[in-house]
Design a protein around this motif. Structure first.
Motif, PDB file in Angstrom:
ATOM      1  N   ILE A   1      35.942  44.992  30.389  1.00 46.27           N
ATOM      2  CA  ILE A   1      37.216  45.139  31.880  1.00 46.27           C
ATOM      3  C   ILE A   1      37.141  43.495  32.087  1.00 46.27           C
ATOM      4  N   PRO A   2      36.469  43.204  32.737  1.00 46.76           N
ATOM      5  CA  PRO A   2      36.188  40.853  33.218  1.00 46.76           C
ATOM      6  C   PRO A   2      36.680  40.679  32.003  1.00 46.76           C
TER       7      PRO A   2
ATOM      8  N   MET B   1      48.202  37.142  23.034  1.00 44.29           N
ATOM      9  CA  MET B   1      47.172  37.488  23.943  1.00 44.29           C
ATOM     10  C   MET B   1      47.128  39.093  24.456  1.00 44.29           C
ATOM     11  N   PHE B   2      48.875  39.453  24.595  1.00 46.69           N
ATOM     12  CA  PHE B   2      47.944  40.523  24.769  1.00 46.69           C
ATOM     13  C   PHE B   2      47.297  41.965  23.941  1.00 46.69           C
ATOM     14  N   SER B   3      48.251  40.922  22.560  1.00 46.43           N
ATOM     15  CA  SER B   3      47.363  41.683  21.389  1.00 46.43           C
ATOM     16  C   SER B   3      45.052  41.602  21.251  1.00 46.43           C
ATOM     17  N   LEU B   4      45.074  40.950  22.278  1.00 47.03           N
ATOM     18  CA  LEU B   4      43.846  40.780  22.365  1.00 47.03           C
ATOM     19  C   LEU B   4      43.434  41.318  23.308  1.00 47.03           C
TER      20      LEU B   4
ATOM     21  N   TYR C   1      47.065  32.947  43.583  1.00 48.49           N
ATOM     22  CA  TYR C   1      46.637  34.362  43.838  1.00 48.49           C
ATOM     23  C   TYR C   1      47.037  35.485  42.207  1.00 48.49           C
ATOM     24  N   ALA C   2      46.773  34.725  41.631  1.00 50.22           N
ATOM     25  CA  ALA C   2      46.373  35.609  40.360  1.00 50.22           C
ATOM     26  C   ALA C   2      44.729  36.165  39.678  1.00 50.22           C
ATOM     27  N   TRP C   3      43.747  34.917  40.418  1.00 49.73           N
ATOM     28  CA  TRP C   3      42.624  34.378  40.046  1.00 49.73           C
ATOM     29  C   TRP C   3      42.047  36.260  40.794  1.00 49.73           C
ATOM     30  N   ILE C   4      42.377  36.652  41.830  1.00 50.38           N
ATOM     31  CA  ILE C   4      42.426  37.976  42.378  1.00 50.38           C
ATOM     32  C   ILE C   4      41.639  39.155  41.349  1.00 50.38           C
ATOM     33  N   PHE C   5      42.593  39.027  40.166  1.00 52.33           N
ATOM     34  CA  PHE C   5      42.238  40.313  38.845  1.00 52.33           C
ATOM     35  C   PHE C   5      40.645  39.523  38.292  1.00 52.33           C
ATOM     36  N   ILE C   6      40.574  38.659  38.670  1.00 47.93           N
ATOM     37  CA  ILE C   6      39.001  38.314  37.636  1.00 47.93           C
ATOM     38  C   ILE C   6      38.286  39.170  38.920  1.00 47.93           C
ATOM     39  N   PRO C   7      38.052  38.618  39.812  1.00 48.81           N
ATOM     40  CA  PRO C   7      36.534  39.912  41.314  1.00 48.81           C
ATOM     41  C   PRO C   7      37.173  41.781  41.548  1.00 48.81           C
ATOM     42  N   LEU C   8      38.446  41.637  40.761  1.00 51.38           N
ATOM     43  CA  LEU C   8      39.261  43.225  41.192  1.00 51.38           C
ATOM     44  C   LEU C   8      38.060  43.102  39.964  1.00 51.38           C
ATOM     45  N   SER C   9      38.196  42.892  38.312  1.00 52.69           N
ATOM     46  CA  SER C   9      37.657  43.622  37.382  1.00 52.69           C
ATOM     47  C   SER C   9      35.955  44.023  37.635  1.00 52.69           C
ATOM     48  N   LEU C  10      35.926  43.776  38.642  1.00 49.63           N
ATOM     49  CA  LEU C  10      34.365  43.510  39.112  1.00 49.63           C
ATOM     50  C   LEU C  10      33.275  45.024  40.056  1.00 49.63           C
ATOM     51  N   VAL C  11      34.805  44.964  40.439  1.00 51.34           N
ATOM     52  CA  VAL C  11      34.535  45.456  41.710  1.00 51.34           C
ATOM     53  C   VAL C  11      35.078  47.355  41.155  1.00 51.34           C
ATOM     54  N   ILE C  12      35.675  47.805  39.945  1.00 50.81           N
ATOM     55  CA  ILE C  12      36.108  47.954  38.933  1.00 50.81           C
ATOM     56  C   ILE C  12      35.026  48.227  37.936  1.00 50.81           C
ATOM     57  N   ASP C  13      34.291  47.501  37.543  1.00 52.20           N
ATOM     58  CA  ASP C  13      33.040  47.927  36.934  1.00 52.20           C
ATOM     59  C   ASP C  13      31.690  48.536  37.791  1.00 52.20           C
ATOM     60  N   LEU C  14      32.303  48.013  39.316  1.00 54.13           N
ATOM     61  CA  LEU C  14      30.950  48.559  40.200  1.00 54.13           C
ATOM     62  C   LEU C  14      31.348  50.132  40.842  1.00 54.13           C
ATOM     63  N   VAL C  15      32.472  50.562  40.832  1.00 51.63           N
ATOM     64  CA  VAL C  15      32.824  51.699  40.493  1.00 51.63           C
ATOM     65  C   VAL C  15      32.894  52.642  39.967  1.00 51.63           C
TER      66      VAL C  15
ATOM     67  N   VAL D   1      44.159  38.647  31.317  1.00 57.99           N
ATOM     68  CA  VAL D   1      46.006  39.393  32.177  1.00 57.99           C
ATOM     69  C   VAL D   1      46.000  37.958  33.660  1.00 57.99           C
ATOM     70  N   PHE D   2      44.899  37.360  34.024  1.00 60.59           N
ATOM     71  CA  PHE D   2      44.558  35.964  34.780  1.00 60.59           C
ATOM     72  C   PHE D   2      45.897  34.987  33.941  1.00 60.59           C
ATOM     73  N   VAL D   3      45.706  34.730  32.915  1.00 61.43           N
ATOM     74  CA  VAL D   3      47.058  34.387  32.225  1.00 61.43           C
ATOM     75  C   VAL D   3      47.795  34.643  32.110  1.00 61.43           C
ATOM     76  N   ILE D   4      47.766  35.191  31.435  1.00 65.35           N
ATOM     77  CA  ILE D   4      49.594  35.877  31.309  1.00 65.35           C
ATOM     78  C   ILE D   4      50.241  35.727  32.471  1.00 65.35           C
ATOM     79  N   ILE D   5      49.272  36.773  33.585  1.00 68.71           N
ATOM     80  CA  ILE D   5      50.653  36.391  34.803  1.00 68.71           C
ATOM     81  C   ILE D   5      51.169  35.456  35.703  1.00 68.71           C
ATOM     82  N   GLY D   6      49.609  34.869  35.174  1.00 65.54           N
ATOM     83  CA  GLY D   6      49.814  33.167  35.740  1.00 65.54           C
ATOM     84  C   GLY D   6      50.867  32.119  34.949  1.00 65.54           C
ATOM     85  N   ALA D   7      50.979  32.565  33.387  1.00 61.65           N
ATOM     86  CA  ALA D   7      52.019  31.947  33.324  1.00 61.65           C
ATOM     87  C   ALA D   7      53.430  32.054  32.614  1.00 61.65           C
TER      88      ALA D   7
END
Length: 268
Positions: free
Chosen positions: A210-211, A180-183, A231-245, A217-223
């Motif tokens: 980024i998404p 996963m890290f290599s991906l 709580y880890a799912w928050i990284f997915i919508p956060l990535s969309l916020v980063i895209d918007l920025v 990241v969500f899978v790694i942190i959760g696993a």
């Protein structure tokens, strides 16, 4: 022909041991002779006029030789590198097999030493792919797609090699996370490559990757249990916020550039 030889020797004095210079001078002489015959066949018979006309077509022999020397030495270097890589690869792979057999017979740990051969071959593949990145990246941008493919492949193969090593030598649970890290590293490296080589769609790749990275990241942190899944799912919508920025930053920068151009135009 004597006039051509004299002109060539005057512009390009002989250098002892310079085979490329000799070959270039012979090439130019043959071209001049062929050109003179062509002009003569069209009806012009005055030898002096023909010689002057042909010589006038080669006004900068030293500059032309410099280009010829650069291309020929680059071609010889490429051929030498290919030969060295072929020989080096054969020696390397033979060494890997010898090390594998030696370590295996000494330790009797055949269930672990198999990783020597597998990782040895995988690291060799990584090296070959890195050569592909270097060669294609030095070409025109139309060939950069191949450099990117080689780069992404090299990162993935290296990650697999690390995964194989951990699996062979340890009993660590969740070692699949290495893949996963290599991906993640693969997408990051490709985005960085596009940025450093100033590809027009570089920002698009960042917005796309980024998404995707956030999912890994969500899978790694959760696993790994670092953060609960709920709580880890928050990284997915956060990535969309980063895209918007990133999008807003790009728009702002483009507007600023447009204003600067307009101000410069008005000043003129």
């Amino acid at each position: 022909m004597e006039n051509y030889i004299s002109y060539i020797n005057k512009e390009l004095p002989d250098k002892p041991g310079d085979k490329l210079l000799y070959r270039y001078k012979r090439q130019v002489l043959e071209e001049m002779t062929a050109r003179a015959n062509e002009i003569s066949s069209r009806g012009l018979k005055d030898r002096k006029v023909i010689d002057d006309l042909v010589i006038s077509e080669y006004p900068d022999l030293s500059g032309s030789y410099a280009e010829f020397y650069k291309k020929e030495t680059a071609a010889m270097k490429r051929k030498r590198n290919i030969i060295l890589n072929v020989i080096g690869s054969a020696i390397y792979l033979l060494s890997v097999v010898i090390i594998f057999l030696g370590v295996s017979f000494v330790t009797k740990m055949w269930d672990k030493t198999w990783a020597i051969v597998v990782d040895g071959v995988l690291l060799w593949v990584v090296y070959l792919l890195s050569l592909g990145v270097q060669n294609f990246a030095s070409m025109k941008k139309i060939f950069h797609i191949f450099a990117r493919a080689c780069l992404m492949g090299a990162v993935i193969v290296f990650g697999v090699a690390a995964f194989v090593l951990v699996v062979a030598l340890t009993d660590i649970e969740g070692s699949w996370i290495i893949v996963m890290f290599s991906l993640i590293a693969m997408f990051l490296c490709d985005a960085v490559f596009c940025t450093t080589h100033k590809h027009r769609l570089a920002i698009f790749y960042w917005l796309l990757y980024i998404p995707v990275i956030s999912v890994f990241v969500f899978v790694i942190i959760g696993a790994t249990g670092l953060i609960a899944w709920r709580y880890a799912w928050i990284f997915i919508p956060l990535s969309l916020v980063i895209d918007l920025v990133i999008i807003l930053f790009a728009i702002g920068r483009n507007k600023l550039s447009s204003l600067e151009v307009a101000d410069t135009w008005n000043e003129n």
